[in-house]
Design a protein around this motif. Structure first.
Motif, mmCIF file in Angstrom:
data_model
loop_
_atom_site.group_PDB
_atom_site.id
_atom_site.type_symbol
_atom_site.label_atom_id
_atom_site.label_comp_id
_atom_site.label_asym_id
_atom_site.label_seq_id
_atom_site.Cartn_x
_atom_site.Cartn_y
_atom_site.Cartn_z
ATOM 1 N N GLY A 1 0.802 -1.200 0.000
ATOM 2 C CA GLY A 1 0.000 0.000 0.000
ATOM 3 C C GLY A 1 0.844 1.263 0.000
ATOM 4 O O GLY A 1 2.022 1.252 0.371
ATOM 5 N N LYS A 2 0.235 2.345 -0.393
ATOM 6 C CA LYS A 2 0.927 3.632 -0.419
ATOM 7 C C LYS A 2 1.180 4.116 1.007
ATOM 8 O O LYS A 2 0.296 4.076 1.856
ATOM 9 C CB LYS A 2 0.084 4.663 -1.180
ATOM 10 C CG LYS A 2 0.764 6.002 -1.393
ATOM 11 C CD LYS A 2 -0.103 6.916 -2.237
ATOM 12 C CE LYS A 2 0.589 8.255 -2.497
ATOM 13 N NZ LYS A 2 -0.254 9.139 -3.354
ATOM 14 N N GLU A 3 2.389 4.532 1.262
ATOM 15 C CA GLU A 3 2.758 4.999 2.596
ATOM 16 C C GLU A 3 2.463 6.494 2.723
ATOM 17 O O GLU A 3 2.873 7.292 1.873
ATOM 18 C CB GLU A 3 4.226 4.723 2.880
ATOM 19 C CG GLU A 3 4.561 3.235 2.922
ATOM 20 C CD GLU A 3 6.034 2.999 3.256
ATOM 21 O OE1 GLU A 3 6.770 4.003 3.426
ATOM 22 O OE2 GLU A 3 6.439 1.827 3.340
ATOM 23 N N ILE A 4 1.757 6.855 3.766
ATOM 24 C CA ILE A 4 1.401 8.249 4.005
ATOM 25 C C ILE A 4 2.240 8.775 5.169
ATOM 26 O O ILE A 4 2.204 8.193 6.262
ATOM 27 C CB ILE A 4 -0.094 8.392 4.333
ATOM 28 C CG1 ILE A 4 -0.937 7.832 3.181
ATOM 29 C CG2 ILE A 4 -0.456 9.849 4.614
ATOM 30 C CD1 ILE A 4 -2.414 7.850 3.452
ATOM 31 N N PRO A 5 3.016 9.809 4.983
ATOM 32 C CA PRO A 5 3.825 10.359 6.081
ATOM 33 C C PRO A 5 2.944 10.744 7.267
ATOM 34 O O PRO A 5 1.893 11.386 7.098
ATOM 35 C CB PRO A 5 4.491 11.592 5.450
ATOM 36 C CG PRO A 5 4.471 11.316 3.976
ATOM 37 C CD PRO A 5 3.223 10.542 3.716
ATOM 38 N N THR A 6 3.357 10.360 8.449
ATOM 39 C CA THR A 6 2.542 10.632 9.635
ATOM 40 C C THR A 6 2.418 12.132 9.914
ATOM 41 O O THR A 6 1.455 12.564 10.553
ATOM 42 C CB THR A 6 3.154 9.939 10.862
ATOM 43 O OG1 THR A 6 4.519 10.376 11.018
ATOM 44 C CG2 THR A 6 3.130 8.439 10.702
ATOM 45 N N ASP A 7 3.373 12.923 9.459
ATOM 46 C CA ASP A 7 3.300 14.371 9.694
ATOM 47 C C ASP A 7 2.095 14.996 8.998
ATOM 48 O O ASP A 7 1.588 16.037 9.428
ATOM 49 C CB ASP A 7 4.580 15.053 9.198
ATOM 50 C CG ASP A 7 5.791 14.662 10.040
ATOM 51 O OD1 ASP A 7 5.571 14.227 11.192
ATOM 52 O OD2 ASP A 7 6.926 14.780 9.546
ATOM 53 N N ASN A 8 1.635 14.343 7.925
ATOM 54 C CA ASN A 8 0.510 14.882 7.180
ATOM 55 C C ASN A 8 -0.842 14.413 7.714
ATOM 56 O O ASN A 8 -1.893 14.866 7.241
ATOM 57 C CB ASN A 8 0.621 14.488 5.694
ATOM 58 C CG ASN A 8 1.863 15.088 5.054
ATOM 59 O OD1 ASN A 8 2.390 16.098 5.516
ATOM 60 N ND2 ASN A 8 2.350 14.457 3.998
ATOM 61 N N LEU A 9 -0.827 13.497 8.687
ATOM 62 C CA LEU A 9 -2.072 12.989 9.234
ATOM 63 C C LEU A 9 -2.685 13.998 10.200
ATOM 64 O O LEU A 9 -1.959 14.710 10.905
ATOM 65 C CB LEU A 9 -1.833 11.670 9.973
ATOM 66 C CG LEU A 9 -1.394 10.472 9.122
ATOM 67 C CD1 LEU A 9 -1.097 9.278 10.031
ATOM 68 C CD2 LEU A 9 -2.452 10.122 8.094
ATOM 69 N N PRO A 10 -3.993 14.087 10.249
ATOM 70 C CA PRO A 10 -4.629 14.989 11.224
ATOM 71 C C PRO A 10 -4.386 14.483 12.637
ATOM 72 O O PRO A 10 -3.980 13.337 12.856
ATOM 73 C CB PRO A 10 -6.118 14.923 10.842
ATOM 74 C CG PRO A 10 -6.272 13.620 10.126
ATOM 75 C CD PRO A 10 -4.982 13.387 9.403
#
Length: 252
Positions: free
Chosen positions: A159-168
């Motif tokens: 799956g595509k990894e989403i940087p945690t800094d961009n998470l709400p």
């Protein structure tokens, strides 16, 4: 990436009923005496039978683990059934659970051995998807080791990894069972270690609250910022198992 880690009480009720038919209203003294002896004998017999049942009744283990039966899929001809579906959720607890049984010197129950979870336990270093693709697919095919007439297909998804800094910001509320059945090392202590691993990954804008329940329930940690890791870990370390499970009732 957050690390995830999931009591049964059985109550037996044994009732004895004794019925005694009463004769006519006009009885002699001898008849009354005979009836008294009969009642006493019946009571003695009932007590003896009750003791035998209590002695024969097996003691239930405190730690009871139940596993569903696994029904293997039958082989289908791809000429008649060309499509296959499978779940893409990732569970991996079976590997650690099977390892626990083996380390304790016993074979795990068949229902505890879940092949897909044991495969998912390992990291395969798949290449991340490119562009706007949500996931990438990798396949391998090989001869089946125990039946050369069959072939095994390995399907891997990344799956595509989403940087945690961009998470709400996240607001976690943990409801934890701290009843007496959770005292074993692989229960509450394991939960505590897992929670502390999660705390290490909290950001300042994240918040955590902890509610516990046993005989009673209560708040042990109000909503706390992720930057206050020492306070959160202190609340986790102070959790102790004891008492019965909330909502549980015993009948005698």
């Amino acid at each position: 990436m957050f690390t995830k880690s999931t009591a049964l009480a059985a109550v037996a009720l044994l009732c004895f009923f004794a019925a005694c038919n009463q004769g006519g209203r006009h009885m002699s003294t001898d008849n009354v005496a005979i009836k008294d002896v009969t009642l006493t004998t019946t009571d003695t017999t009932m007590v003896a039978e009750s003791n035998k049942l209590d002695e024969a009744k097996p003691e239930l283990p405190i730690n009871t683990e139940d596993y569903d039966n696994i029904i293997e899929n039958r082989f289908l001809s791809p000429l008649k059934k060309p499509l296959s579906t499978f779940s893409i959720d990732v569970d991996e607890a079976s590997y650690s659970n099977v390892r626990r049984y083996l380390q304790e010197g016993s074979l795990p129950p068949a229902g505890a051995v879940r092949i897909e979870e044991m495969i998912n336990y390992f990291d395969y270093d798949y290449e991340a998807p490119k562009g706007n693709e949500p996931f990438s697919v990798f396949t391998e095919i090989a001869s089946c080791p125990w039946n050369t007439k069959h072939q095994l297909v390995h399907i891997g998804l990344k799956g595509k990894e989403i940087p945690t800094d961009n998470l709400p910001a996240s607001n976690f509320v943990f409801l934890i069972d701290v009843s007496g059945s959770m005292v074993e090392p692989n229960k509450l202590p394991l939960v505590q270690e897992s929670l502390k691993m999660l705390v290490d990954q909290l950001r300042e804008k994240d918040k955590v609250a902890i509610v516990v329940y046993a005989s009673n329930s209560g708040l042990v940690l109000p909503s706390t910022n992720g930057s206050n890791k020492a306070k959160i870990k202190e609340a986790i370390n102070n959790l102790q198992a004891g008492g019965s499970t909330a909502g549980e009732r015993e009948f005698y």
